[in-house]
Design a protein around this motif. Structure first.
Motif, mmCIF file in Angstrom:
data_model
loop_
_atom_site.group_PDB
_atom_site.id
_atom_site.type_symbol
_atom_site.label_atom_id
_atom_site.label_comp_id
_atom_site.label_asym_id
_atom_site.label_seq_id
_atom_site.Cartn_x
_atom_site.Cartn_y
_atom_site.Cartn_z
ATOM 1 N N LYS A 265 0.833 -1.204 0.000
ATOM 2 C CA LYS A 265 0.000 0.000 0.000
ATOM 3 C C LYS A 265 0.868 1.254 0.000
ATOM 4 O O LYS A 265 0.604 2.202 -0.749
ATOM 5 C CB LYS A 265 -0.927 -0.004 1.216
ATOM 6 C CG LYS A 265 -1.776 1.258 1.367
ATOM 7 C CD LYS A 265 -2.723 1.138 2.550
ATOM 8 C CE LYS A 265 -3.400 2.467 2.844
ATOM 9 N NZ LYS A 265 -4.109 3.017 1.674
ATOM 10 N N PHE A 266 1.913 1.262 0.819
ATOM 11 C CA PHE A 266 2.820 2.404 0.872
ATOM 12 C C PHE A 266 3.464 2.639 -0.490
ATOM 13 O O PHE A 266 3.544 3.776 -0.966
ATOM 14 C CB PHE A 266 3.897 2.161 1.931
ATOM 15 C CG PHE A 266 4.915 3.264 2.052
ATOM 16 C CD1 PHE A 266 4.691 4.342 2.895
ATOM 17 C CD2 PHE A 266 6.100 3.225 1.323
ATOM 18 C CE1 PHE A 266 5.630 5.366 3.008
ATOM 19 C CE2 PHE A 266 7.044 4.237 1.433
ATOM 20 C CZ PHE A 266 6.815 5.310 2.270
ATOM 21 N N ALA A 267 3.940 1.570 -1.131
ATOM 22 C CA ALA A 267 4.590 1.710 -2.437
ATOM 23 C C ALA A 267 3.635 2.299 -3.460
ATOM 24 O O ALA A 267 3.999 3.220 -4.214
ATOM 25 C CB ALA A 267 5.108 0.356 -2.911
ATOM 26 N N TYR A 268 2.407 1.801 -3.478
ATOM 27 C CA TYR A 268 1.439 2.330 -4.441
ATOM 28 C C TYR A 268 1.090 3.786 -4.126
ATOM 29 O O TYR A 268 1.090 4.646 -5.027
ATOM 30 C CB TYR A 268 0.175 1.482 -4.449
ATOM 31 C CG TYR A 268 -0.950 2.131 -5.229
ATOM 32 C CD1 TYR A 268 -0.860 2.272 -6.617
ATOM 33 C CD2 TYR A 268 -2.061 2.648 -4.575
ATOM 34 C CE1 TYR A 268 -1.867 2.898 -7.334
ATOM 35 C CE2 TYR A 268 -3.076 3.271 -5.287
ATOM 36 C CZ TYR A 268 -2.972 3.401 -6.665
ATOM 37 O OH TYR A 268 -3.967 4.041 -7.370
ATOM 38 N N ASP A 269 0.816 4.082 -2.865
ATOM 39 C CA ASP A 269 0.399 5.435 -2.505
ATOM 40 C C ASP A 269 1.508 6.460 -2.735
ATOM 41 O O ASP A 269 1.250 7.596 -3.143
ATOM 42 C CB ASP A 269 -0.029 5.479 -1.032
ATOM 43 C CG ASP A 269 -1.354 4.773 -0.778
ATOM 44 O OD1 ASP A 269 -2.066 4.469 -1.762
ATOM 45 O OD2 ASP A 269 -1.664 4.504 0.400
ATOM 46 N N MET A 270 2.763 6.082 -2.490
ATOM 47 C CA MET A 270 3.861 7.029 -2.556
ATOM 48 C C MET A 270 4.522 7.099 -3.940
ATOM 49 O O MET A 270 5.048 8.143 -4.323
ATOM 50 C CB MET A 270 4.924 6.671 -1.513
ATOM 51 C CG MET A 270 4.431 6.725 -0.078
ATOM 52 S SD MET A 270 3.806 8.354 0.400
ATOM 53 C CE MET A 270 5.303 9.323 0.300
ATOM 54 N N ILE A 271 4.489 6.009 -4.682
ATOM 55 C CA ILE A 271 5.192 5.961 -5.973
ATOM 56 C C ILE A 271 4.221 6.035 -7.146
ATOM 57 O O ILE A 271 4.473 6.733 -8.119
ATOM 58 C CB ILE A 271 6.080 4.701 -6.046
ATOM 59 C CG1 ILE A 271 7.089 4.703 -4.895
ATOM 60 C CG2 ILE A 271 6.818 4.636 -7.386
ATOM 61 C CD1 ILE A 271 7.858 3.395 -4.740
ATOM 62 N N GLY A 272 3.117 5.312 -7.060
ATOM 63 C CA GLY A 272 2.061 5.456 -8.054
ATOM 64 C C GLY A 272 2.189 4.551 -9.257
ATOM 65 O O GLY A 272 3.221 3.938 -9.519
ATOM 66 N N GLN A 273 1.116 4.511 -10.021
ATOM 67 C CA GLN A 273 0.951 3.548 -11.100
ATOM 68 C C GLN A 273 1.891 3.753 -12.282
ATOM 69 O O GLN A 273 2.116 2.818 -13.056
ATOM 70 C CB GLN A 273 -0.487 3.603 -11.615
ATOM 71 C CG GLN A 273 -0.882 4.979 -12.150
ATOM 72 C CD GLN A 273 -2.305 5.014 -12.665
ATOM 73 O OE1 GLN A 273 -2.712 4.178 -13.469
ATOM 74 N NE2 GLN A 273 -3.082 5.982 -12.186
ATOM 75 N N TYR A 274 2.434 4.938 -12.446
ATOM 76 C CA TYR A 274 3.284 5.198 -13.605
ATOM 77 C C TYR A 274 4.752 4.879 -13.342
ATOM 78 O O TYR A 274 5.529 4.712 -14.291
ATOM 79 C CB TYR A 274 3.151 6.663 -14.048
ATOM 80 C CG TYR A 274 1.735 7.041 -14.380
ATOM 81 C CD1 TYR A 274 1.110 6.549 -15.525
ATOM 82 C CD2 TYR A 274 0.994 7.873 -13.531
ATOM 83 C CE1 TYR A 274 -0.206 6.879 -15.825
ATOM 84 C CE2 TYR A 274 -0.316 8.212 -13.820
ATOM 85 C CZ TYR A 274 -0.914 7.708 -14.968
ATOM 86 O OH TYR A 274 -2.218 8.039 -15.244
ATOM 87 N N ARG A 275 5.132 4.793 -12.061
ATOM 88 C CA ARG A 275 6.534 4.519 -11.718
ATOM 89 C C ARG A 275 6.717 3.185 -11.000
ATOM 90 O O ARG A 275 7.850 2.787 -10.747
ATOM 91 C CB ARG A 275 7.087 5.638 -10.834
ATOM 92 C CG ARG A 275 7.130 6.999 -11.489
ATOM 93 C CD ARG A 275 8.064 7.926 -10.706
ATOM 94 N NE ARG A 275 7.581 8.255 -9.379
ATOM 95 C CZ ARG A 275 8.331 8.225 -8.275
ATOM 96 N NH1 ARG A 275 9.588 7.853 -8.330
ATOM 97 N NH2 ARG A 275 7.820 8.584 -7.112
ATOM 98 N N LEU A 276 5.624 2.506 -10.696
ATOM 99 C CA LEU A 276 5.685 1.256 -9.956
ATOM 100 C C LEU A 276 5.105 0.132 -10.807
ATOM 101 O O LEU A 276 3.995 0.261 -11.338
ATOM 102 C CB LEU A 276 4.890 1.372 -8.660
ATOM 103 C CG LEU A 276 4.903 0.148 -7.745
ATOM 104 C CD1 LEU A 276 6.280 -0.065 -7.135
ATOM 105 C CD2 LEU A 276 3.849 0.303 -6.638
#
Length: 401
Positions: A265-276
């Motif tokens: 959840k942290f990775a998605y919320d902080m990095i987002g769909q275009y960079r993760l």
């Protein structure tokens, strides 16, 4: 119109779910995406969700085969296995090893790529030249005797190969910047992995083309690992650099064993769909029973142990994964607040964009290759189409260990 296919269901598009839509394909390419069926005399192939095929930029094997086995049969076995899990395009990934083992691997992948048919399973878009240039203290489960600092004559030989499209090197190694410069010259997507690099080393790598770090939080530097390397004052590492630099991307192994739900959840919320993006990092234990396996070449790879859910080294350390991309998608969808189309984007269009193949792959868009998945309500794979041809899911079935 025997060469026409029409799929009907809720279409998973890059920016939304289009309910009750149609995707039409002809001669292996998508020709229509929309609500209406442009070929009313063609019977629709129906599914709950119509999704683009998944793209995996970090994968080692499956079905008791590893790409480092270095022969075409192993490559085909793994590719068919991953197609069964929804991956239609992938980048076979090297481990550490000898130059001869790396050469056999890249040559076998090239041979399979050159003769590819849809019955061969996931297509090879390129090789990810991953091992052997890892930091000594971040080798992980990779065979340690195959690790080394960058060797110019060696990496120039491999990076000149047209099949090599992704190139990894730990940023702190002597010669890493020269490696990055050469990889950039040959158009590779450049990553830093199995590294204990600090912020400044990554900054220098970024100036030479590094744009990605491998499997976030796994075999990468942290504030504590850098304190062990440098003492105080404590330093920023790969996590902080990626979070700070919006031109950097990364990946997660969303198998439910490497990272907790809150980290996903942290990775998605902080990095987002275009960079993760999602990767499997799968090894030969995928679709095999519990037992002992080799990570890397069958003859010389490290011993790893599967318990049927995850894989570890004899000391209990995590050792790659044993799950396909369909599992990663389901885990990420459950762990985060990401909408379904966003979760699937991280397994399809985002990795395709990062690897430079999004003109042909990664989304349901007119003109792209007709790689299509039919998914159930709970995101299980029901049917797989590669270039508009149905893949026999039994061809990627489970293989005895």
């Amino acid at each position: 119109m025997s060469d026409v296919l029409v799929f009907k269901g809720d279409l998973v598009l890059p920016d939304r779910i289009l309910e009750g839509g149609h995707v039409a394909c002809r001669n292996g390419r998508i020709t229509h995406v929309g609500v209406e069926n442009p070929f009313r005399n063609v019977e629709s192939i129906e599914g709950k969700y119509i999704s683009p095929g998944y793209v995996d930029i970090h994968v080692h094997g499956g079905a008791n085969a590893d790409y480092m086995d270095g022969d075409s049969d192993a490559v085909l076995t793994s590719n068919r296995c991953h197609a069964r899990h929804g991956t239609t395009t992938l980048f076979p990934t090297t481990t550490t090893g000898t130059r001869q083992e790396l050469d056999a691997m890249t040559s076998a992948c090239q041979a399979v790529q050159n003769s590819w048919r849809s019955s061969d399973g996931a297509r090879i878009a390129g090789v990810h030249f991953y091992g052997p240039y890892f930091a000594e203290d971040k080798v992980g489960v990779h065979p340690v005797e195959g690790r080394r600092d960058p060797v110019r004559e060696e990496y120039e030989y491999f990076l000149r190969k047209s099949i090599v499209r992704i190139a990894t090197c730990a940023a702190e190694l002597p010669g890493a910047l020269d490696f990055y410069r050469f990889a950039q010259r040959f158009g590779c997507f450049i990553t830093c992995g199995h590294s204990n690099a600090h912020w400044g080393e990554l900054e220098r790598g970024f100036a030479e083309g590094v744009r990605h770090v491998d499997h976030f939080w796994c075999a990468m530097s942290s504030v504590s690992s850098l304190r062990a390397r440098f003492g105080t004052p404590m330093r920023a590492g790969m996590e902080q650099y990626v979070l700070h630099n919006e031109d950097m991307s990364t990946e997660v192994i969303a198998d439910g064993y490497h990272l907790s739900d809150e980290l996903l959840k942290f990775a998605y919320d902080m990095i987002g769909q275009y960079r993760l993006c999602l990767v499997t990092d799968a090894n030969r234990a995928l679709d095999c029973p519990p037992g002992e396996y080799r990570f890397g070449p069958q003859g010389s790879g490290s011993i790893v142990i599967s318990d049927g859910n995850t894989v570890s080294d004899p000391n209990g350390g995590l050792a790659s994964s044993m799950h396909g991309m369909d599992h990663m998608v389901r885990t990420m969808a459950s762990a985060t607040s990401a909408p379904l189309h966003t979760t699937i984007r991280m397994a399809s269009l985002t990795p395709a964009e990062l690897a430079g193949i999004s003109a042909d792959h990664g989304s349901l868009e007119v003109g792209k290759t007709a790689d299509v998945l039919l998914l159930s309500d709970d995101l299980e794979i029901e049917e797989v189409y590669l270039g508009g041809e149905k893949f026999d899911l039994q061809d990627g079935g489970k293989t005895p260990g």
